[in-house]
Design an enzyme around this catalytic site. Sequence first.
Site, PDB file in Angstrom:
ATOM      1  N   HIS A 207      21.560 -30.524  55.292  1.00 47.50           N
ATOM      2  CA  HIS A 207      20.605 -31.562  54.468  1.00 47.50           C
ATOM      3  C   HIS A 207      20.231 -30.608  53.180  1.00 47.50           C
ATOM      4  O   HIS A 207      19.679 -29.473  53.440  1.00 47.50           O
ATOM      5  CB  HIS A 207      19.521 -31.956  55.006  1.00 47.50           C
ATOM      6  CG  HIS A 207      19.462 -32.833  56.421  1.00 47.50           C
ATOM      7  ND1 HIS A 207      20.180 -32.863  57.399  1.00 47.50           N
ATOM      8  CD2 HIS A 207      18.838 -34.383  56.575  1.00 47.50           C
ATOM      9  CE1 HIS A 207      20.100 -34.004  58.356  1.00 47.50           C
ATOM     10  NE2 HIS A 207      19.419 -34.898  57.561  1.00 47.50           N
TER      11      HIS A 207
ATOM     12  N   GLU B  84      18.365 -33.927  49.120  1.00 50.52           N
ATOM     13  CA  GLU B  84      17.543 -35.221  49.397  1.00 50.52           C
ATOM     14  C   GLU B  84      16.149 -35.357  48.670  1.00 50.52           C
ATOM     15  O   GLU B  84      16.088 -36.221  47.748  1.00 50.52           O
ATOM     16  CB  GLU B  84      17.209 -35.182  50.882  1.00 50.52           C
ATOM     17  CG  GLU B  84      16.528 -36.494  51.519  1.00 50.52           C
ATOM     18  CD  GLU B  84      16.377 -36.679  52.844  1.00 50.52           C
ATOM     19  OE1 GLU B  84      15.967 -35.404  53.568  1.00 50.52           O
ATOM     20  OE2 GLU B  84      15.971 -37.768  53.428  1.00 50.52           O
TER      21      GLU B  84
ATOM     22  N   HIS C  71      20.328 -38.898  63.242  1.00 52.41           N
ATOM     23  CA  HIS C  71      19.656 -38.200  64.070  1.00 52.41           C
ATOM     24  C   HIS C  71      19.368 -38.886  65.528  1.00 52.41           C
ATOM     25  O   HIS C  71      18.773 -39.954  65.337  1.00 52.41           O
ATOM     26  CB  HIS C  71      18.395 -37.739  63.058  1.00 52.41           C
ATOM     27  CG  HIS C  71      18.467 -37.037  62.044  1.00 52.41           C
ATOM     28  ND1 HIS C  71      18.493 -35.728  61.837  1.00 52.41           N
ATOM     29  CD2 HIS C  71      18.679 -37.573  60.881  1.00 52.41           C
ATOM     30  CE1 HIS C  71      18.599 -35.235  60.624  1.00 52.41           C
ATOM     31  NE2 HIS C  71      19.052 -36.584  60.027  1.00 52.41           N
TER      32      HIS C  71
ATOM     33  N   ASP D 135      21.266 -42.307  59.263  1.00 50.16           N
ATOM     34  CA  ASP D 135      20.341 -41.325  59.381  1.00 50.16           C
ATOM     35  C   ASP D 135      19.223 -41.598  60.580  1.00 50.16           C
ATOM     36  O   ASP D 135      19.388 -40.808  61.474  1.00 50.16           O
ATOM     37  CB  ASP D 135      19.427 -41.536  57.938  1.00 50.16           C
ATOM     38  CG  ASP D 135      18.782 -39.968  57.525  1.00 50.16           C
ATOM     39  OD1 ASP D 135      19.041 -39.023  58.232  1.00 50.16           O
ATOM     40  OD2 ASP D 135      17.914 -39.925  56.777  1.00 50.16           O
ATOM     41  N   ASP D 136      18.226 -42.435  60.407  1.00 49.76           N
ATOM     42  CA  ASP D 136      17.302 -42.615  61.445  1.00 49.76           C
ATOM     43  C   ASP D 136      17.004 -44.078  61.636  1.00 49.76           C
ATOM     44  O   ASP D 136      16.189 -44.533  60.982  1.00 49.76           O
ATOM     45  CB  ASP D 136      15.967 -41.859  61.149  1.00 49.76           C
ATOM     46  CG  ASP D 136      16.034 -40.387  60.790  1.00 49.76           C
ATOM     47  OD1 ASP D 136      16.272 -39.594  61.708  1.00 49.76           O
ATOM     48  OD2 ASP D 136      16.007 -39.914  59.497  1.00 49.76           O
TER      49      ASP D 136
ATOM     50  N   HIS E 241      26.134 -38.684  60.024  1.00 48.86           N
ATOM     51  CA  HIS E 241      24.793 -38.257  59.859  1.00 48.86           C
ATOM     52  C   HIS E 241      23.934 -39.219  60.391  1.00 48.86           C
ATOM     53  O   HIS E 241      23.250 -40.466  60.165  1.00 48.86           O
ATOM     54  CB  HIS E 241      24.544 -38.194  58.268  1.00 48.86           C
ATOM     55  CG  HIS E 241      23.225 -38.128  57.701  1.00 48.86           C
ATOM     56  ND1 HIS E 241      22.930 -37.393  56.445  1.00 48.86           N
ATOM     57  CD2 HIS E 241      21.937 -37.766  58.442  1.00 48.86           C
ATOM     58  CE1 HIS E 241      21.798 -37.031  56.190  1.00 48.86           C
ATOM     59  NE2 HIS E 241      21.195 -37.403  57.611  1.00 48.86           N
TER      60      HIS E 241
END
Length: 334
Positions: free
Chosen positions: A192, A195, A16, A273-274, A14
């Site tokens: 997703h 969340e 991005h 994630d980011d 996961h």
Amino acid sequence: MEEFVRGLPKAELHLHIEGTLEPELMFELAERNQLEIPYGSVDEVRAAYEFDDLQAFLDIYYQAAEVLRTEDDFADLMAAYLLRAVADGVRHAEIFFDPQTHTERGVDVGTVIRGFARAQQAAAAEISTTLILCFLRHLPSRSAVKVLEASLPYLDHLQGVGLDSGEAGNPPELFAEPYRLAVEAGLRPVAHAGEEGPAGYIRAALDVLGVERVDHGVRASDDPGLVRRLATERIPLTMCPLSNQKLKVVPDLADHNLKELMDAGVMVTVNSDDPAYFGGYVADNYLAIAEALDLSRDDLVRLALNSVEASFLPDDRKAALRQEISEYLVIGDW
Ligand code: ADE
Ligand code: ZN
């Protein structure tokens, strides 16, 4: 502990790629492409990374992505992430990208994918990688169909299809048609869900989109029947502790339900994630959640094994990575 976690072989599921754009590279690309950005310094950018919720983050994240224009830009972005992933013990990464973020600005999807591919090939001896094409759920379903069609010539580079961006009010069932077409083209579905959206969105992702994994899934705990289903059907969750903390999905990391879900038999994984926005790459996420929830070394090994099991790798490569983890535990004398 830190050395143990960084060396522990793992998969990242996961991530991005647009969320790995560090402020330094943002400035470099802005200069290279002669673009104005609304920040005076790297420190100023980092200071802006305080978010009240998912949308506040997304507004800044989509704006930052505007510096990405050429094949070289996408190659540099991917190369920088892969270096950091390898340093964190990542042996395999399944990487999200948001083609609509680029095509809506007039960048061809081929430019994006060819750039990524160059960096992926250059790093292939150290890390295996694949791409998951994500649809932006704040855009209409017909836009998703359009970007999927434009991506079909590059199908060899893609393994999965995902759904991201603002979740609340954009339920999975709106994307039934693009998912049907993506799966028909051979892409493996994830999304997703749960969340910021309710547990019902996780059920819809499973029942309507047919997802094999759920990205985040934090809200599953609101629905005990759903938790039992995730455990029984061995549907992995790709959780992202530092992201959840930064976007206030959980009040505090100590309140995170990752361990509770693991104890309920759910195949939980830890991911970043980011990472350029949330203060850490994947090993930092393992370390932060371990400290917050007092996870044992066995829990961390379980999370790494889960990441391999939850991946889209073929069985022989999964077995080889499990073996690598076992050898790491023995030879490293941990
Ligand atoms: N796009 C990038 N990061 C995301 C997240 N955490 N949730 C939804 N969409 C995203
Ligand atoms: Zn995400």
